[in-house]
Scaffold this motif. Structure first.
Motif, PDB file in Angstrom:
ATOM      1  N   GLU A  21      53.142  80.582   1.651  1.00 59.63           N
ATOM      2  CA  GLU A  21      52.792  80.107   2.812  1.00 59.63           C
ATOM      3  C   GLU A  21      53.690  80.401   3.822  1.00 59.63           C
ATOM      4  O   GLU A  21      53.811  80.335   5.149  1.00 59.63           O
ATOM      5  N   LEU A  51      48.036  76.489   5.038  1.00 61.30           N
ATOM      6  CA  LEU A  51      47.033  76.887   4.192  1.00 61.30           C
ATOM      7  C   LEU A  51      46.404  75.433   3.625  1.00 61.30           C
ATOM      8  O   LEU A  51      47.382  74.744   2.966  1.00 61.30           O
ATOM      9  N   GLU A  52      45.002  75.289   3.672  1.00 61.82           N
ATOM     10  CA  GLU A  52      44.480  74.277   2.878  1.00 61.82           C
ATOM     11  C   GLU A  52      43.408  75.072   1.965  1.00 61.82           C
ATOM     12  O   GLU A  52      42.407  75.757   2.641  1.00 61.82           O
ATOM     13  N   TRP A  53      43.547  74.924   0.778  1.00 58.80           N
ATOM     14  CA  TRP A  53      42.756  75.751  -0.170  1.00 58.80           C
ATOM     15  C   TRP A  53      42.091  74.768  -0.912  1.00 58.80           C
ATOM     16  O   TRP A  53      42.548  74.197  -1.921  1.00 58.80           O
ATOM     17  N   HIS A  95      39.391  75.549  -3.552  1.00 63.41           N
ATOM     18  CA  HIS A  95      38.251  76.711  -3.909  1.00 63.41           C
ATOM     19  C   HIS A  95      36.690  76.472  -3.810  1.00 63.41           C
ATOM     20  O   HIS A  95      36.221  75.302  -4.122  1.00 63.41           O
ATOM     21  N   ALA A 104      38.841  77.984   2.422  1.00 62.36           N
ATOM     22  CA  ALA A 104      40.174  78.145   2.903  1.00 62.36           C
ATOM     23  C   ALA A 104      40.156  77.690   4.246  1.00 62.36           C
ATOM     24  O   ALA A 104      39.621  78.278   5.115  1.00 62.36           O
ATOM     25  N   TRP A 116      43.370  78.418   7.217  1.00 60.15           N
ATOM     26  CA  TRP A 116      44.522  78.716   7.605  1.00 60.15           C
ATOM     27  C   TRP A 116      44.965  78.389   8.984  1.00 60.15           C
ATOM     28  O   TRP A 116      44.321  78.277   9.893  1.00 60.15           O
ATOM     29  N   LYS A 134      44.579  85.336  -4.925  1.00 52.46           N
ATOM     30  CA  LYS A 134      44.805  84.307  -4.281  1.00 52.46           C
ATOM     31  C   LYS A 134      44.257  84.534  -2.557  1.00 52.46           C
ATOM     32  O   LYS A 134      43.993  85.526  -2.246  1.00 52.46           O
ATOM     33  N   PRO A 135      44.072  83.407  -1.902  1.00 46.87           N
ATOM     34  CA  PRO A 135      43.567  83.353  -0.763  1.00 46.87           C
ATOM     35  C   PRO A 135      44.601  84.018   0.286  1.00 46.87           C
ATOM     36  O   PRO A 135      45.700  84.123  -0.108  1.00 46.87           O
ATOM     37  N   ARG A 149      35.172  83.462   5.819  1.00 51.11           N
ATOM     38  CA  ARG A 149      34.879  82.127   5.615  1.00 51.11           C
ATOM     39  C   ARG A 149      33.470  81.967   4.913  1.00 51.11           C
ATOM     40  O   ARG A 149      33.402  80.765   4.388  1.00 51.11           O
TER      41      ARG A 149
END
Length: 631
Positions: free
Chosen positions: A41, A61-63, A65, A68, A70, A468-469, A475
């Motif tokens: 990040e 980042l808010e992830w 799964h 995401a 960004w 990983k994102p 999206r």
């Protein structure tokens, strides 16, 4: 299983001039990559700070799964970073776009100031027609500056553009207009190819018959001496619209997660997939990769030969290079018309420093020999790039020696419409390994795994995944979020690319090809389902199956296996009629090169056509496990 194969790996390397490392923007790849892993990040935040934001993000980042967000709550507009910051920051009279057509006198040049004013006018024109933030605009144009102006004009006011490649036919165009629910369509009267005018407007007229969302069609009339007729009920002349509005446009402040564009990629099952990219993450990802993968310098002249109808054109013709303040060459010409020197002539004329093109073009030039490029002064070249499909070692060697004179690094790139930005390459200054794309770029984690998601040993084939994102990731898929989720659930909780690959002992990755029902023809992604649907829509066809057949020039050609309805017999005339039918329905890029009439197709007991069996038979290979075949 696809992953159970071994590959004989060549350990040949080319070492770049040490000066490339000393002058590159990423001097120590391993150090930067490890830094990106230890604080991903923080890594992306530092890059984002190079760009203009109206409001800084609350969180990088808010992830959750597989979703995401960004640069959460950040506010920006990508066109400010493409235009305003250059116009008001010292580059206003720097050349932004050089357009070259097929004729000797076909040249147009836009400074950043000229481009800024043109984009503002088009954006105001859209607003005059009632286009609001979030409305969709379909752009179906030849490769002319107005195509780029239209894209940027949409982004300026928050309209979501969907660009359709000018080689698609009316049925494919209609599917994309309807899928995106486009309010406005932008087109031109014709395109130019090999000295001929190719009408476009009549295809739009056919495509919007069953497209109720369309309110207006903006038409660029290139032929001023004999302009085509404009139907005032719906159609608007591009130049008249531009002349009726001001060259100052109030910019729309966009949330980082607002949609920027929809781009359709051919689906493997049914309708094409509308990939959604958003403003903030895509902006950061394409800015970063353009700057560091191509090692762009202030005075570079950059030419990516892709059409903006594809993702390469979005990311590396329009948005990425313009955010760098680069001089960008675009050309409406083919590499072998009027002779095989056309591209080399452009490169000599404008002093191109960075060339980004497709393996198909490179292989075509190989076939024509060294005499043509040797006629021209290509000494300005500094970096060569490849995109669209794997660059085979023979083409790499020719590109490196004949065009680059063993002085230019080659950045062979792997990425997708879905990824939005480069994921794998050999960074400028790193040892180059012919046949291998390279390693993950800093900030990205790519691996080769088996069907259970476990990393496979070097030399063993497996599935290419991203663990990983990353900021420029798609999206969702328009009106089909389950397909989006499938990308992140097919193998473990990784993003599954649909490509097969193998990793060397040094960590370099060789991308071998597709593992699904997508065919890459001359760098264009063609879905088997679209071609099969076009064939079955013909009155004589009962069923059809399509495969990609390896071809030394195009990478693959399309071969179709067709069963006929009762009362129809296989003839050469019918074969030609079916090829023409696909051409009219989908466009010339989707035309089968071969059609074989068969009595039946190999299917599972559930009725699914087993294309891999057809492909194995075609190539003389063992078809593998056929226990699920109906017969």
């Amino acid at each position: 299983m696809p992953e159970d194969f071994d590959v004989k790996l060549d350990n040949k390397y080319h070492l770049p001039d040490p000066a490339f490392i000393q002058n590159s923007s990423i001097m120590d790849y391993e150090k930067v990559y490890q830094e990106s892993l230890s604080d991903p990040e923080g890594f992306w935040e530092k890059i984002a700070e190079d760009l203009h934001w109206y409001r800084r993000w609350d969180k990088v980042l808010e992830w959750e799964h597989p979703y995401a967000r960004w640069f959460v709550n950040g506010k920006t507009n990508i066109t400010y970073n493409c235009l305003d910051r250059h116009v008001f920051g010292g580059r206003r009279n720097k050349v932004a776009l050089i357009w070259k057509g097929e004729g000797d006198d076909d040249e147009r040049i836009f400074t950043y100031r000229h481009l800024y004013h043109a984009v503002n006018r088009f954006a105001n024109g859209l607003r005059k027609l009632g286009v609001l933030k979030g409305d969709r605009v379909c752009i179906y144009m030849p490769m002319v500056p107005e195509q780029i102006i239209a894209m940027l004009g949409c982004a300026r006011i928050g309209a979501v553009h969907t660009v359709v490649f000018g080689g698609f036919g009316s049925a494919a165009l209609n599917a994309r207009i309807v899928g995106a629910e486009a309010k406005i369509v932008v087109t031109a009267d014709y395109a130019v190819r090999r000295g001929k005018s190719i009408p476009l407007k009549h295809l739009i007229e056919e495509a919007i018959i069953n497209a109720p969302s369309v309110e207006h069609v903006i038409v660029l009339r290139r032929k001023q001496d004999q302009p085509i007729e404009i139907h005032s009920e719906m159609e608007i002349d591009y130049d008249e619209l531009m002349a009726s509005v001001d060259r100052k446009c109030e910019i729309e402040v966009m949330d980082a997660e607002d949609p920027l564009f929809i781009l359709y990629t051919s689906g493997t099952t049914g309708a094409p997939k509308g990939i959604v990219h958003t403003c903030g993450g895509y902006m950061v990802g394409t800015y970063y990769t353009t700057k560091h993968v191509f090692d762009v310098k202030e005075n570079d002249v950059y030419w990516c030969t892709a059409d903006p109808g594809w993702i390469t054109g979005h990311s590396y013709v329009v948005y990425g290079p313009l955010m760098q303040g680069t001089t960008v060459v675009i050309a409406e010409c083919t590499p072998d018309y009027p002779d095989p020197g056309s591209w080399w002539s452009i490169m000599e004329e404008y002093g191109v420093n960075i060339l980004y093109t497709a393996p198909t073009a490179i292989r075509m030039f190989m076939k024509m020999g060294e005499l043509w490029p040797d006629r021209y002064d290509l000494s300005y070249l500094r970096v060569l790039g490849s995109v669209g499909e794997p660059l085979n070692p023979e083409a790499f060697e020719w590109f490196y020696k004949t065009i680059g004179k063993e002085k230019c690094p080659i950045v062979d790139t792997w990425w997708q419409t879905e990824t939005g930005m480069h994921m794998l390459t050999t960074m400028v200054g790193q040892p180059m390994r012919p046949g291998f794309t390279g390693k993950s770029i800093p900030g990205v984690v790519v691996d080769v795994v088996d069907k259970d998601g476990e990393s496979v040993p070097p030399g063993t084939g497996g599935f290419l995944v991203v663990k990983k994102p990353w900021p420029a990731m798609m999206r969702t898929v328009v009106n089909n979020d389950p397909i989006y989720r499938k990308y992140w659930s097919t193998i473990k909780d990784y993003y599954t690319a649909g490509d097969l690959a193998v990793k060397g002992d040094d960590g370099y990755i060789m991308v071998i090809g597709r593992s699904d029902d997508l065919i890459i023809v001359s760098g264009h992604n063609i879905g088997t389902a679209e071609v099969e649907s076009a064939l079955v829509s013909h009155k004589a066809v009962a069923e059809a199956a399509v495969i990609g057949k390896p071809d030394p020039m195009k990478g693959n050609i399309i071969k179709a296996f067709v069963t006929l309805r009762v009362g129809h017999q296989p003839t050469d005339r019918l074969r030609n009629e079916l090829i023409y039918h696909v051409r009219i329905t989908l466009g010339p890029i989707a035309m089968p090169s071969e059609i074989e009439f068969v009595d039946s197709l190999p299917k599972t007991r559930s009725g699914k056509i087993m294309r891999r069996v057809l492909k194995a038979q075609e190539m003389g290979l063992d078809p593998g496990d056929t226990s699920t075949l109906d017969e």
